[in-house]
Design a protein around this motif. Structure first.
Motif, PDB file in Angstrom:
ATOM      1  N   GLN A  21       0.809  -1.210   0.000  1.00 50.30           N
ATOM      2  CA  GLN A  21       0.000   0.000   0.000  1.00 50.30           C
ATOM      3  C   GLN A  21       0.849   1.269   0.000  1.00 50.30           C
ATOM      4  N   ALA A  22       2.108   1.163   0.377  1.00 51.40           N
ATOM      5  CA  ALA A  22       3.008   2.317   0.371  1.00 51.40           C
ATOM      6  C   ALA A  22       3.651   2.536  -1.000  1.00 51.40           C
ATOM      7  N   LEU A  23       3.535   1.575  -1.896  1.00 47.58           N
ATOM      8  CA  LEU A  23       4.147   1.684  -3.214  1.00 47.58           C
ATOM      9  C   LEU A  23       3.287   2.510  -4.162  1.00 47.58           C
ATOM     10  N   PRO A  24       3.942   3.311  -5.018  1.00 45.77           N
ATOM     11  CA  PRO A  24       3.168   4.039  -6.034  1.00 45.77           C
ATOM     12  C   PRO A  24       2.658   3.054  -7.084  1.00 45.77           C
ATOM     13  N   ASN A  25       1.528   3.352  -7.662  1.00 45.99           N
ATOM     14  CA  ASN A  25       0.953   2.536  -8.738  1.00 45.99           C
ATOM     15  C   ASN A  25       0.658   1.102  -8.319  1.00 45.99           C
ATOM     16  N   CYS A  26       0.350   0.892  -7.068  1.00 41.47           N
ATOM     17  CA  CYS A  26       0.023  -0.437  -6.568  1.00 41.47           C
ATOM     18  C   CYS A  26      -1.268  -0.342  -5.760  1.00 41.47           C
ATOM     19  N   GLU A  27      -2.188  -1.232  -6.053  1.00 41.29           N
ATOM     20  CA  GLU A  27      -3.455  -1.265  -5.320  1.00 41.29           C
ATOM     21  C   GLU A  27      -3.680  -2.660  -4.763  1.00 41.29           C
ATOM     22  N   VAL A  28      -3.958  -2.753  -3.495  1.00 38.24           N
ATOM     23  CA  VAL A  28      -4.384  -4.015  -2.899  1.00 38.24           C
ATOM     24  C   VAL A  28      -5.902  -4.024  -3.043  1.00 38.24           C
ATOM     25  N   ALA A  29      -6.381  -4.791  -4.011  1.00 41.30           N
ATOM     26  CA  ALA A  29      -7.780  -4.708  -4.426  1.00 41.30           C
ATOM     27  C   ALA A  29      -8.708  -5.652  -3.689  1.00 41.30           C
ATOM     28  N   ALA A  30      -8.170  -6.755  -3.148  1.00 48.95           N
ATOM     29  CA  ALA A  30      -9.050  -7.753  -2.534  1.00 48.95           C
ATOM     30  C   ALA A  30      -8.278  -8.603  -1.543  1.00 48.95           C
TER      31      ALA A  30
END
Length: 84
Positions: A13-22
């Motif tokens: 979650q701290a990374l750019p362009n990264c989403e934890v979606a589920a």
């Protein structure tokens, strides 16, 4: 879900362009608990449901070591990329 999964999600979650979606769990309660703790909107009360979620690009398998092969194959067979 264990400590490593919590730590891994925080880093993602701290990374750019990264989403934890589920999040996936053996139960709706477990998925909701983890989702609430990390503000994750997608929640699956079974690993089968998570594996079938076509909105996901990659799945991190954080189940106990003895389940890694089966859970990884489940996701791979549904076309997901897997980290474990």
């Amino acid at each position: 879900t264990g400590t490593i999964a919590h730590d891994f999600v925080k880093v993602l979650q701290a990374l750019p362009n990264c989403e934890v979606a589920a999040v996936g769990s053996r139960s709706d309660e477990g998925a909701n608990r983890f989702g609430d703790a990390h503000n994750i909107s997608g929640r699956h009360g079974s690993y089968e449901s998570l594996a079938r979620d076509d909105s996901l690009d990659i799945v991190y398998v954080a189940t106990p070591s003895m389940r890694h092969v089966d859970d990884s194959l489940l996701c791979l067979n549904e076309g997901r990329h897997v980290l474990c």
